[in-house]
Write a protein that holds these residues in place. Structure first.
Motif, PDB file in Angstrom:
ATOM      1  N   GLY A   2       0.552 -22.103  -3.963  1.00  0.00           N
ATOM      2  CA  GLY A   2       1.764 -21.799  -3.335  1.00  0.00           C
ATOM      3  C   GLY A   2       2.123 -22.153  -2.144  1.00  0.00           C
ATOM      4  N   LEU A   3       1.113 -22.299  -1.279  1.00  0.00           N
ATOM      5  CA  LEU A   3       1.446 -22.755   0.006  1.00  0.00           C
ATOM      6  C   LEU A   3       1.441 -24.323   0.115  1.00  0.00           C
ATOM      7  CD1 LEU A   3      -1.414 -20.912   2.098  1.00  0.00           C
ATOM      8  CD2 LEU A   3       1.047 -20.684   2.101  1.00  0.00           C
ATOM      9  N   SER A   4       0.855 -25.045  -0.892  1.00  0.00           N
ATOM     10  CA  SER A   4       1.093 -26.250  -0.895  1.00  0.00           C
ATOM     11  C   SER A   4       2.566 -26.994  -1.379  1.00  0.00           C
ATOM     12  CB  SER A   4      -0.121 -27.251  -2.050  1.00  0.00           C
ATOM     13  OG  SER A   4      -0.030 -26.705  -3.120  1.00  0.00           O
ATOM     14  N   PRO A  11      11.601 -24.422  -2.055  1.00  0.00           N
ATOM     15  CA  PRO A  11      11.934 -24.032  -0.729  1.00  0.00           C
ATOM     16  C   PRO A  11      11.092 -22.676  -0.562  1.00  0.00           C
ATOM     17  CG  PRO A  11      13.738 -23.702  -2.221  1.00  0.00           C
ATOM     18  CD  PRO A  11      12.695 -24.602  -2.837  1.00  0.00           C
ATOM     19  N   TRP A  12      10.623 -22.273   0.591  1.00  0.00           N
ATOM     20  CA  TRP A  12      10.063 -20.990   1.035  1.00  0.00           C
ATOM     21  C   TRP A  12      10.361 -19.762   0.337  1.00  0.00           C
ATOM     22  CZ3 TRP A  12       4.950 -20.740   2.989  1.00  0.00           C
ATOM     23  CH2 TRP A  12       4.493 -21.773   3.381  1.00  0.00           C
ATOM     24  N   HIS A  13      11.760 -19.567   0.343  1.00  0.00           N
ATOM     25  CA  HIS A  13      12.249 -18.443  -0.321  1.00  0.00           C
ATOM     26  C   HIS A  13      12.166 -18.449  -1.951  1.00  0.00           C
ATOM     27  CE1 HIS A  13      15.639 -21.177   0.484  1.00  0.00           C
ATOM     28  NE2 HIS A  13      16.196 -20.278  -0.556  1.00  0.00           N
ATOM     29  N   SER A  14      11.636 -19.444  -2.564  1.00  0.00           N
ATOM     30  CA  SER A  14      11.656 -19.619  -3.766  1.00  0.00           C
ATOM     31  C   SER A  14      10.674 -18.621  -4.309  1.00  0.00           C
ATOM     32  CB  SER A  14      11.024 -21.037  -4.297  1.00  0.00           C
ATOM     33  OG  SER A  14      11.064 -21.246  -5.632  1.00  0.00           O
ATOM     34  N   PRO A  15      11.174 -17.921  -5.603  1.00  0.00           N
ATOM     35  CA  PRO A  15      10.445 -16.901  -6.304  1.00  0.00           C
ATOM     36  C   PRO A  15       8.855 -17.528  -6.880  1.00  0.00           C
ATOM     37  CG  PRO A  15      12.698 -16.871  -7.283  1.00  0.00           C
ATOM     38  CD  PRO A  15      12.443 -17.818  -6.240  1.00  0.00           C
ATOM     39  N   ARG A  16       8.928 -18.785  -7.191  1.00  0.00           N
ATOM     40  CA  ARG A  16       7.526 -19.431  -7.552  1.00  0.00           C
ATOM     41  C   ARG A  16       6.611 -19.522  -6.528  1.00  0.00           C
ATOM     42  NH1 ARG A  16       7.477 -24.244 -11.693  1.00  0.00           N
ATOM     43  NH2 ARG A  16       9.455 -22.947 -12.320  1.00  0.00           N
ATOM     44  N   VAL A  17       7.095 -19.703  -5.135  1.00  0.00           N
ATOM     45  CA  VAL A  17       6.300 -19.686  -3.979  1.00  0.00           C
ATOM     46  C   VAL A  17       5.868 -18.561  -3.661  1.00  0.00           C
ATOM     47  CG1 VAL A  17       6.074 -20.272  -1.506  1.00  0.00           C
ATOM     48  CG2 VAL A  17       7.231 -21.885  -3.223  1.00  0.00           C
ATOM     49  N   ILE A  18       6.736 -17.554  -3.448  1.00  0.00           N
ATOM     50  CA  ILE A  18       6.412 -16.045  -3.044  1.00  0.00           C
ATOM     51  C   ILE A  18       5.370 -15.467  -4.194  1.00  0.00           C
ATOM     52  CG2 ILE A  18       7.320 -13.921  -2.678  1.00  0.00           C
ATOM     53  CD1 ILE A  18       9.884 -15.380  -1.842  1.00  0.00           C
ATOM     54  N   VAL A  19       5.512 -15.679  -5.625  1.00  0.00           N
ATOM     55  CA  VAL A  19       4.794 -15.056  -6.418  1.00  0.00           C
ATOM     56  C   VAL A  19       3.249 -15.424  -6.425  1.00  0.00           C
ATOM     57  CG1 VAL A  19       4.329 -14.659  -8.897  1.00  0.00           C
ATOM     58  CG2 VAL A  19       6.567 -14.264  -7.852  1.00  0.00           C
ATOM     59  N   VAL A  21       1.776 -17.117  -3.767  1.00  0.00           N
ATOM     60  CA  VAL A  21       1.402 -16.556  -2.677  1.00  0.00           C
ATOM     61  C   VAL A  21       0.761 -15.141  -2.742  1.00  0.00           C
ATOM     62  CG1 VAL A  21       1.324 -16.165  -0.164  1.00  0.00           C
ATOM     63  CG2 VAL A  21       2.270 -18.150  -1.026  1.00  0.00           C
ATOM     64  N   VAL A  22       1.433 -14.417  -3.097  1.00  0.00           N
ATOM     65  CA  VAL A  22       1.322 -12.776  -3.245  1.00  0.00           C
ATOM     66  C   VAL A  22       0.068 -12.511  -4.200  1.00  0.00           C
ATOM     67  CG1 VAL A  22       2.468 -10.475  -4.004  1.00  0.00           C
ATOM     68  CG2 VAL A  22       3.506 -11.951  -2.501  1.00  0.00           C
ATOM     69  N   LEU A  23       0.220 -13.331  -5.599  1.00  0.00           N
ATOM     70  CA  LEU A  23      -0.685 -13.159  -6.304  1.00  0.00           C
ATOM     71  C   LEU A  23      -2.208 -13.473  -5.875  1.00  0.00           C
ATOM     72  CD1 LEU A  23       1.042 -13.754  -9.794  1.00  0.00           C
ATOM     73  CD2 LEU A  23      -0.080 -11.828  -8.923  1.00  0.00           C
ATOM     74  N   GLY A  24      -2.144 -14.606  -5.207  1.00  0.00           N
ATOM     75  CA  GLY A  24      -3.186 -15.121  -4.858  1.00  0.00           C
ATOM     76  C   GLY A  24      -3.900 -14.274  -3.863  1.00  0.00           C
ATOM     77  N   PHE A  25      -3.236 -13.747  -2.905  1.00  0.00           N
ATOM     78  CA  PHE A  25      -3.732 -13.005  -1.857  1.00  0.00           C
ATOM     79  C   PHE A  25      -4.275 -11.630  -2.561  1.00  0.00           C
ATOM     80  CE2 PHE A  25      -3.089  -9.127   0.973  1.00  0.00           C
ATOM     81  CZ  PHE A  25      -3.622  -9.318   1.784  1.00  0.00           C
ATOM     82  N   PHE A  26      -3.607 -10.891  -3.372  1.00  0.00           N
ATOM     83  CA  PHE A  26      -4.423  -9.912  -4.083  1.00  0.00           C
ATOM     84  C   PHE A  26      -5.659 -10.101  -4.976  1.00  0.00           C
ATOM     85  CE2 PHE A  26      -0.117  -7.838  -3.191  1.00  0.00           C
ATOM     86  CZ  PHE A  26      -0.676  -6.816  -2.129  1.00  0.00           C
ATOM     87  N   SER A  27      -5.586 -11.152  -5.581  1.00  0.00           N
ATOM     88  CA  SER A  27      -6.509 -11.708  -6.135  1.00  0.00           C
ATOM     89  C   SER A  27      -7.987 -12.054  -5.535  1.00  0.00           C
ATOM     90  CB  SER A  27      -6.450 -12.935  -7.110  1.00  0.00           C
ATOM     91  OG  SER A  27      -5.216 -12.693  -8.049  1.00  0.00           O
ATOM     92  N   LEU A  28      -7.681 -12.662  -4.234  1.00  0.00           N
ATOM     93  CA  LEU A  28      -8.574 -12.425  -3.159  1.00  0.00           C
ATOM     94  C   LEU A  28      -9.375 -10.961  -2.897  1.00  0.00           C
ATOM     95  CD1 LEU A  28     -10.242 -14.613  -1.437  1.00  0.00           C
ATOM     96  CD2 LEU A  28      -8.628 -14.123   0.340  1.00  0.00           C
ATOM     97  N   ILE A  29      -8.477 -10.285  -2.356  1.00  0.00           N
ATOM     98  CA  ILE A  29      -8.894  -8.960  -2.123  1.00  0.00           C
ATOM     99  C   ILE A  29      -9.524  -8.254  -3.178  1.00  0.00           C
ATOM    100  CG2 ILE A  29      -8.143  -6.901  -1.334  1.00  0.00           C
ATOM    101  CD1 ILE A  29      -8.051  -8.851   0.630  1.00  0.00           C
TER     102      ILE A  29
END
Length: 56
Positions: A2-4, A11-19, A21-29
């Motif tokens: 998502g960051l790349s 764009p940063w506010h695109s649902p594809r980017v937001i989802v 990034v959020v899924l990657g964060f929660f998967s890491l945790i």
């Protein structure tokens, strides 16, 4: 991923980017604290295990 894609492809506010990034964060945790670390004999884990254990 998502960051790349953010800012260059989508764009940063695109649902594809937001989802992604959020899924990657929660998967890491979830992987590091709940699934991986409690089962290894680590001298210094990233987080202490007792607060994350389920009460029995």
């Amino acid at each position: 991923m998502g960051l790349s894609q953010a800012g260059s492809i989508y764009p940063w506010h695109s649902p594809r980017v937001i989802v992604t990034v959020v899924l990657g964060f929660f998967s890491l945790i979830a992987f590091s604290f709940a699934l991986y670390e409690p089962h290894l004999p680590l001298k210094e884990p990233l987080a202490p295990v007792p607060p994350f254990k389920i009460m029995q």
